[in-house]
Design a protein around this motif. Structure first.
Motif, short mmCIF file in Angstrom:
data_model
loop_
_atom_site.label_atom_id
_atom_site.label_comp_id
_atom_site.label_asym_id
_atom_site.label_seq_id
_atom_site.Cartn_x
_atom_site.Cartn_y
_atom_site.Cartn_z
N LEU A 142 10.48 31.07 -32.02
CA LEU A 142 10.42 30.96 -30.57
C LEU A 142 9.43 32.00 -30.06
N SER A 143 8.47 31.58 -29.27
CA SER A 143 7.49 32.51 -28.74
C SER A 143 7.27 32.27 -27.26
N ASP A 144 6.81 33.30 -26.57
CA ASP A 144 6.36 33.17 -25.19
C ASP A 144 7.40 32.45 -24.33
N ILE A 145 8.62 33.00 -24.36
CA ILE A 145 9.70 32.45 -23.51
C ILE A 145 9.41 32.74 -22.05
N ASN A 163 11.97 32.19 -19.04
CA ASN A 163 12.35 30.84 -18.62
C ASN A 163 13.68 30.48 -19.28
N LEU A 164 14.77 30.82 -18.61
CA LEU A 164 16.10 30.62 -19.19
C LEU A 164 16.41 29.14 -19.37
N ALA A 165 16.00 28.30 -18.44
CA ALA A 165 16.29 26.87 -18.56
C ALA A 165 15.65 26.30 -19.84
N ALA A 166 14.42 26.70 -20.11
CA ALA A 166 13.75 26.23 -21.33
C ALA A 166 14.42 26.81 -22.57
N LEU A 167 14.77 28.09 -22.53
CA LEU A 167 15.44 28.71 -23.67
C LEU A 167 16.77 28.03 -23.97
N TRP A 222 21.34 23.76 -36.48
CA TRP A 222 20.77 24.72 -37.43
C TRP A 222 21.43 26.09 -37.21
N PRO A 223 22.76 26.15 -37.31
CA PRO A 223 23.46 27.40 -36.95
C PRO A 223 23.19 28.55 -37.90
N ASP A 224 22.75 28.24 -39.13
CA ASP A 224 22.52 29.30 -40.10
C ASP A 224 21.08 29.79 -40.12
N ALA A 225 20.23 29.25 -39.25
CA ALA A 225 18.82 29.67 -39.23
C ALA A 225 18.68 31.00 -38.50
N THR A 226 17.77 31.83 -39.01
CA THR A 226 17.40 33.06 -38.30
C THR A 226 16.46 32.72 -37.16
N LEU A 227 16.73 33.27 -35.99
CA LEU A 227 15.85 33.08 -34.83
C LEU A 227 14.85 34.23 -34.80
N LEU A 228 13.58 33.87 -34.84
CA LEU A 228 12.51 34.86 -34.74
C LEU A 228 11.83 34.71 -33.39
N ASP A 229 11.91 35.76 -32.58
CA ASP A 229 11.32 35.79 -31.24
C ASP A 229 9.98 36.51 -31.34
N LEU A 230 8.88 35.78 -31.06
CA LEU A 230 7.53 36.28 -31.31
C LEU A 230 6.92 37.02 -30.12
N GLY A 231 7.71 37.34 -29.11
CA GLY A 231 7.22 38.18 -28.04
C GLY A 231 6.80 37.46 -26.77
N ASP A 232 6.39 38.26 -25.76
CA ASP A 232 6.22 37.79 -24.38
C ASP A 232 7.49 37.06 -23.95
N THR A 233 8.58 37.77 -24.09
CA THR A 233 9.91 37.19 -23.97
C THR A 233 10.41 37.16 -22.53
N LEU A 234 10.19 38.24 -21.78
CA LEU A 234 10.86 38.39 -20.49
C LEU A 234 9.92 38.39 -19.30
N ASP A 260 13.56 34.11 -14.71
CA ASP A 260 14.87 34.73 -14.89
C ASP A 260 14.84 35.67 -16.10
N PRO A 261 14.16 36.80 -15.98
CA PRO A 261 14.07 37.71 -17.14
C PRO A 261 15.42 38.26 -17.57
N ARG A 262 16.26 38.61 -16.60
CA ARG A 262 17.56 39.17 -16.97
C ARG A 262 18.44 38.12 -17.67
N GLY A 263 18.46 36.91 -17.13
CA GLY A 263 19.25 35.86 -17.75
C GLY A 263 18.77 35.55 -19.16
N THR A 264 17.46 35.58 -19.36
CA THR A 264 16.89 35.33 -20.68
C THR A 264 17.31 36.41 -21.67
#
Length: 243
Positions: free
Chosen positions: A8-11, A14-18, A28-40, A45-49
């Motif tokens: 997941l990158s460049d969120i 956007n909480l609705a999209a996330l 895919w509950p056992d997958a590791t989530l990798l957040d590639l930045g530009d997250t908030l 909605d940065p706080r909700g994200t």
């Protein structure tokens, strides 16, 4: 070890999209989530994200890095949206951002950065004149990285590229912003559809399987949030995927 990773990158707050992407990842509950930045960073909605990612980390492994606009928030670089983001996050949210590195190597297999290695403001794969950078230049940036698969974001454009040694570079596209226009240098990045993008990668006996996903969501909710912050540019990008 399970070798499944959701990229997941460049969120961009956007909480609705996330939420739509995380719903899609329910199988895919056992997958590791990798957040590639530009997250908030963004007028949504940065706080909700931030809070939603904290909740997700209670049930799966979530690892994240910072991108250039995460640094902008931490360094208080003036922008039309900075004050809103800082106020929304408060001290706790900013401390969460401060703890994240610029790049990581996950399970000695997956190298994660935001832009290109060593520079979160540059595109690793894209050339603004020729579409793609020269393969020799892309490969040079990967030369000292001991990983089987390399992942990046920043351009918001989903791509897979194979290096001469067989390794692959994956850009999952943007979860939260399907298009944007930048002034330095002047250019636009656009996908042409108001969809939330991410990628799944999995190590198998056949090699790495890569699946790009484009998820519909209530993008009008994000558009209304952008309009509430007087960000007509973001509203256009979110509504159409064009810039």
């Amino acid at each position: 070890m399970n070798l499944r990773y959701a990229l997941l990158s460049d969120i961009h707050g956007n909480l609705a999209a996330l939420d739509a992407v995380l719903d899609d990842l329910a199988d895919w509950p056992d997958a590791t989530l990798l957040d590639l930045g530009d997250t908030l960073y963004g007028p949504l909605d940065p706080r909700g994200t931030w809070q939603r990612l904290l909740v997700e980390s209670e049930t799966r492994r979530v690892l994240g890095i910072n991108g250039n606009q995460d640094r902008d928030v931490l360094e208080r670089r003036p922008s039309a949206t900075l004050g809103f983001v800082v106020d929304e996050l408060g001290d706790a949210g900013l401390r969460w951002l401060q703890k994240r590195p610029a790049s990581i190597l996950v399970d000695n297999l997956v190298y994660v950065c935001h832009g290109k290695p060593g520079d979160d403001t540059r595109y690793w794969l894209e050339d603004l004149d020729d579409g793609l950078r020269a393969l020799a230049d892309i490969n040079a940036d990967a030369a000292d990285i001991a990983a089987e698969i390399l992942v990046c974001g920043h351009s918001h454009i989903p791509r897979v590229l194979t290096l001469p040694d067989g390794r692959m570079i994956v850009n999952p596209g943007s979860v939260g912003l399907p298009a944007f226009r930048d002034s330095d240098p002047p250019h636009a990045m656009q996908t042409g559809a108001p969809l939330a993008r991410y990628a799944r990668i999995e190590a198998t006996d056949r090699g790495w399987l890569i699946a790009h996903r484009a998820i519909p969501y209530d993008h009008e909710q994000a558009v209304e949030q952008a309009l509430d912050r007087d960000r007509l540019d973001w509203a256009q990008w979110l509504s159409s995927g064009w810039a």
